[in-house]
Design an enzyme around this catalytic site. Structure first.
Site, PDB file in Angstrom:
ATOM      1  N   ARG A 174       0.945  -1.109   0.025  1.00 54.08           N
ATOM      2  CA  ARG A 174      -0.126   0.174  -0.144  1.00 54.08           C
ATOM      3  C   ARG A 174       0.827   1.183   0.049  1.00 54.08           C
ATOM      4  O   ARG A 174       0.394   2.247  -0.198  1.00 54.08           O
ATOM      5  CB  ARG A 174      -0.988  -0.051   1.344  1.00 54.08           C
ATOM      6  CG  ARG A 174      -2.046  -0.978   1.303  1.00 54.08           C
ATOM      7  CD  ARG A 174      -3.004  -0.963   2.474  1.00 54.08           C
ATOM      8  NE  ARG A 174      -2.330  -1.008   3.674  1.00 54.08           N
ATOM      9  CZ  ARG A 174      -2.217  -2.216   4.475  1.00 54.08           C
ATOM     10  NH1 ARG A 174      -2.852  -3.119   3.994  1.00 54.08           N
ATOM     11  NH2 ARG A 174      -1.828  -2.261   5.590  1.00 54.08           N
ATOM     12  N   SER A 224      -1.713   2.039  15.377  1.00 49.85           N
ATOM     13  CA  SER A 224      -2.785   1.112  15.190  1.00 49.85           C
ATOM     14  C   SER A 224      -3.684   1.107  16.170  1.00 49.85           C
ATOM     15  O   SER A 224      -3.494   0.848  17.214  1.00 49.85           O
ATOM     16  CB  SER A 224      -1.936  -0.446  14.989  1.00 49.85           C
ATOM     17  OG  SER A 224      -2.956  -1.516  15.105  1.00 49.85           O
ATOM     18  N   HIS A 241       1.957 -10.949  17.921  1.00 50.40           N
ATOM     19  CA  HIS A 241       0.956 -10.664  17.278  1.00 50.40           C
ATOM     20  C   HIS A 241       0.236 -11.633  16.267  1.00 50.40           C
ATOM     21  O   HIS A 241      -1.107 -11.439  16.088  1.00 50.40           O
ATOM     22  CB  HIS A 241       1.605  -9.792  16.015  1.00 50.40           C
ATOM     23  CG  HIS A 241       0.549  -9.060  14.980  1.00 50.40           C
ATOM     24  ND1 HIS A 241       0.070  -9.608  13.940  1.00 50.40           N
ATOM     25  CD2 HIS A 241      -0.273  -7.751  15.129  1.00 50.40           C
ATOM     26  CE1 HIS A 241      -0.871  -9.009  13.333  1.00 50.40           C
ATOM     27  NE2 HIS A 241      -0.911  -7.975  14.178  1.00 50.40           N
ATOM     28  N   HIS A 273      -5.125   1.497  10.969  1.00 55.04           N
ATOM     29  CA  HIS A 273      -3.778   1.803  11.176  1.00 55.04           C
ATOM     30  C   HIS A 273      -3.184   2.782  10.223  1.00 55.04           C
ATOM     31  O   HIS A 273      -3.873   2.922   9.065  1.00 55.04           O
ATOM     32  CB  HIS A 273      -2.570   0.586  11.309  1.00 55.04           C
ATOM     33  CG  HIS A 273      -2.318   0.071  10.227  1.00 55.04           C
ATOM     34  ND1 HIS A 273      -1.783  -1.244  10.259  1.00 55.04           N
ATOM     35  CD2 HIS A 273      -1.855   0.599   8.990  1.00 55.04           C
ATOM     36  CE1 HIS A 273      -1.057  -1.494   9.019  1.00 55.04           C
ATOM     37  NE2 HIS A 273      -1.326  -0.492   8.375  1.00 55.04           N
TER      38      HIS A 273
HETATM   39  C1  HEM Z   1      -1.916  -6.886   9.891  1.00 61.22           C
HETATM   40  C2  HEM Z   1      -5.112  -8.101  13.322  1.00 61.22           C
HETATM   41  C3  HEM Z   1      -3.199  -4.768  16.249  1.00 61.22           C
HETATM   42  C4  HEM Z   1       0.594  -4.591  13.445  1.00 61.22           C
HETATM   43  C5  HEM Z   1      -2.968  -7.620  10.462  1.00 61.22           C
HETATM   44  C6  HEM Z   1      -3.902  -8.200  10.041  1.00 61.22           C
HETATM   45  C7  HEM Z   1      -5.039  -8.579  11.035  1.00 61.22           C
HETATM   46  C8  HEM Z   1      -4.658  -7.895  12.190  1.00 61.22           C
HETATM   47  C9  HEM Z   1      -6.090  -9.182  10.600  1.00 61.22           C
HETATM   48  C10 HEM Z   1      -3.907  -8.532   8.689  1.00 61.22           C
HETATM   49  C11 HEM Z   1      -4.852  -7.605   7.972  1.00 61.22           C
HETATM   50  C12 HEM Z   1      -4.811  -6.850   6.848  1.00 61.22           C
HETATM   51  O1  HEM Z   1      -3.828  -6.550   6.086  1.00 61.22           O
HETATM   52  O2  HEM Z   1      -6.120  -6.324   6.442  1.00 61.22           O
HETATM   53  C13 HEM Z   1      -5.098  -7.204  14.485  1.00 61.22           C
HETATM   54  C14 HEM Z   1      -5.967  -7.154  15.409  1.00 61.22           C
HETATM   55  C15 HEM Z   1      -5.301  -5.926  16.160  1.00 61.22           C
HETATM   56  C16 HEM Z   1      -4.351  -5.635  15.726  1.00 61.22           C
HETATM   57  C17 HEM Z   1      -7.469  -7.316  15.570  1.00 61.22           C
HETATM   58  C18 HEM Z   1      -6.276  -5.428  17.492  1.00 61.22           C
HETATM   59  C19 HEM Z   1      -7.103  -5.606  17.940  1.00 61.22           C
HETATM   60  C20 HEM Z   1      -2.091  -4.465  15.804  1.00 61.22           C
HETATM   61  C21 HEM Z   1      -1.207  -3.504  16.552  1.00 61.22           C
HETATM   62  C22 HEM Z   1       0.254  -3.347  15.697  1.00 61.22           C
HETATM   63  C23 HEM Z   1      -0.169  -4.266  14.325  1.00 61.22           C
HETATM   64  C24 HEM Z   1      -1.327  -2.846  17.720  1.00 61.22           C
HETATM   65  C25 HEM Z   1       1.129  -2.783  15.676  1.00 61.22           C
HETATM   66  C26 HEM Z   1       1.584  -1.692  16.581  1.00 61.22           C
HETATM   67  C27 HEM Z   1       0.048  -5.099  12.246  1.00 61.22           C
HETATM   68  C28 HEM Z   1       1.107  -4.866  10.880  1.00 61.22           C
HETATM   69  C29 HEM Z   1       0.293  -5.667  10.180  1.00 61.22           C
HETATM   70  C30 HEM Z   1      -1.004  -6.294  10.577  1.00 61.22           C
HETATM   71  C31 HEM Z   1       2.245  -4.389  10.659  1.00 61.22           C
HETATM   72  C32 HEM Z   1       0.437  -5.722   8.493  1.00 61.22           C
HETATM   73  C33 HEM Z   1       1.337  -6.828   8.090  1.00 61.22           C
HETATM   74  C34 HEM Z   1       1.579  -6.640   6.425  1.00 61.22           C
HETATM   75  O3  HEM Z   1       0.627  -6.256   5.598  1.00 61.22           O
HETATM   76  O4  HEM Z   1       2.567  -7.471   6.201  1.00 61.22           O
HETATM   77  N1  HEM Z   1      -3.125  -7.152  12.032  1.00 61.22           N
HETATM   78  N2  HEM Z   1      -3.979  -6.365  14.528  1.00 61.22           N
HETATM   79  N3  HEM Z   1      -1.488  -4.804  14.614  1.00 61.22           N
HETATM   80  N4  HEM Z   1      -1.016  -5.828  12.126  1.00 61.22           N
HETATM   81 FE1  HEM Z   1      -2.263  -6.300  13.349  1.00 61.22          FE
END
Ligand code: HEM
Length: 362
Positions: free
Chosen positions: A185, A229, A311, A335
């Site tokens: 993105r 996020s 995570h 995020h």
């Molecule tokens: C990606 C869930 C919190 C860092 C994702 C994805 C899900 C997810 C389902 C894949 C989603 C997509 O690309 O549409 C969650 C949920 C959270 C949460 C349910 C809280 C309730 C966080 C937090 C951080 C974080 C607090 C960092 C501070 C990331 C990153 C990705 C990611 C960096 C992208 C990975 C990539 O595209 O390579 N998360 N997340 N997430 N999440 Fe989380």
């Protein structure tokens, strides 16, 4: 469902670096990105913080002080100078310090610079004297060009953060739910691997020298990756709310605590898991939180999200959560990610304890 690409037309170039989107990819649920007009070439995100050795009520004066600048409107007839959007959030850190911060956004660096000068913020900030201040202050400001900024939202309707300044919504987008979608993105990642600098934590004795009576500026680092996020469960019905508090909130908190306390294992300099505070009552009762974390490079943030048990527990927990609610989810997630050059960062700490923000970086 017609899917669109998250990178706006005017920022698309011939890719040197291929995207990771799987062939014929259809994400399992929709997501959206914020859209900014073509003439928006950069934006500013400022974290203006006050730090107290506990929550004592004295923070009220600090909030009023910062608000007096943020709400500065300039001369009659002049364009408003304050941020296009701002809100307050707070966190108590592991040393027991209460940190209350304004998160403020401007549509351009020029607008931010005009505000710092004309509102008097700049001269007030420069004049802060650690001998006279009862609390610490910190300023963390990011100036990404739009090719170094991306967002993802579970809802196309309710904006958060920089998207409060959006001109529209893009979506449903193709680039999400697969690992690597965050990078896909980012417009700059079409042609740039976004390599960062070696992760260097300041030795303990150096950090100790950064004692409470000093003003310290931390230099920027090449391709530092910033993530905010956010989670908003304010509109959930009782059943979903209960499930969120019982199953998601604890794993999220554990993940944020890991990044905060052991971030050096994964390239994370600083992580704050913050509560949005009500502007009137100052209570953290808005049912909105966010993690704000600074990583040495995008690859480290990707690796933590893709591989680290904390995570993966959040991610796996979310899939179960969704299944339990038959995929009818009111929880909103978003995020925003910035990957910034050294000159697009400003870190300054006045009378803060040595484990504050980027003070830990060498
Ligand atoms: C990606 C869930 C919190 C860092 C994702 C994805 C899900 C997810 C389902 C894949 C989603 C997509 O690309 O549409 C969650 C949920 C959270 C949460 C349910 C809280 C309730 C966080 C937090 C951080 C974080 C607090 C960092 C501070 C990331 C990153 C990705 C990611 C960096 C992208 C990975 C990539 O595209 O390579 N998360 N997340 N997430 N999440 Fe989380």
């Amino acid at each position: 469902m017609t899917l669109v690409t998250a990178i706006p037309d005017h920022l698309q170039v011939e890719r040197i670096i291929p995207a990771s989107t799987p062939a014929n990819y259809e994400p399992p649920f929709p997501a959206y990105s914020a859209q900014f007009a073509k003439d928006v070439s950069s934006l500013v995100m400022a974290v203006i913080g006050a730090q107290f050795p506990g929550k004592t009520g004295k923070e009220e004066a600090a909030i009023s002080k910062v608000n007096s600048f943020l709400t500065f409107s300039g001369e009659a007839g002049e364009e408003a100078l304050g941020p296009a959007f701002s809100e307050w959030a707070a966190v108590t850190d592991p040393k027991g310090y209460y940190n209350i911060t304004a998160l403020a956004y401007w549509k351009s660096e020029e607008a931010y610079q005009r505000w710092t000068t004309k509102s008097g913020f700049s001269s007030w900030w420069e004049s802060l004297d650690t001998q006279e201040q009862e609390n610490g202050w910190f300023l963390e400001v990011f100036f990404p060009t739009m090719d170094r900024f991306e967002t993802v939202f579970s809802s196309g309707e309710i904006p958060e953060g920089a998207a409060e300044m959006r001109d529209g919504v893009v979506g449903p987008i193709k680039e999400h739910v697969y690992w690597g979608s965050m990078r896909d993105r980012l417009a700059i990642a079409q042609t740039d691997t976004l390599k960062g600098e070696e992760f260097l934590k300041a030795p303990a004795e150096q950090a100790q020298n950064g004692n409470l009576s000093r003003r310290i500026r931390v230099p920027g680092k090449q391709n530092l990756a910033i993530i905010r996020s956010g989670q908003d469960w304010a509109d959930t019905a009782p059943e979903e709310r209960k499930l969120y508090i019982k199953t998601m909130h604890p794993v999220l908190e554990a993940g944020m605590n890991f990044l905060r306390d052991h971030g050096d294992e994964v390239g994370c300099y600083s992580c704050r898991f913050m509560d949005i505070v009500d502007p009137i009552t100052r209570n953290a009762d808005k049912d909105r939180t966010f993690g704000l974390a600074y990583f040495d490079e995008l690859a480290s943030l990707e690796k933590w999200s893709r591989e680290h048990p904390t995570h993966l527990a959040i991610f796996g927990g979310f899939l179960k959560y969704a299944a339990q609610l038959n995929n009818v989810i009111t929880l909103r997630l978003f995020h925003e990610v910035l990957v910034v050059k050294p000159e697009q960062q400003l870190f300054e700490y006045v009378g803060c304890h040595p484990e504050t923000g980027m003070l830990v970086a060498k």
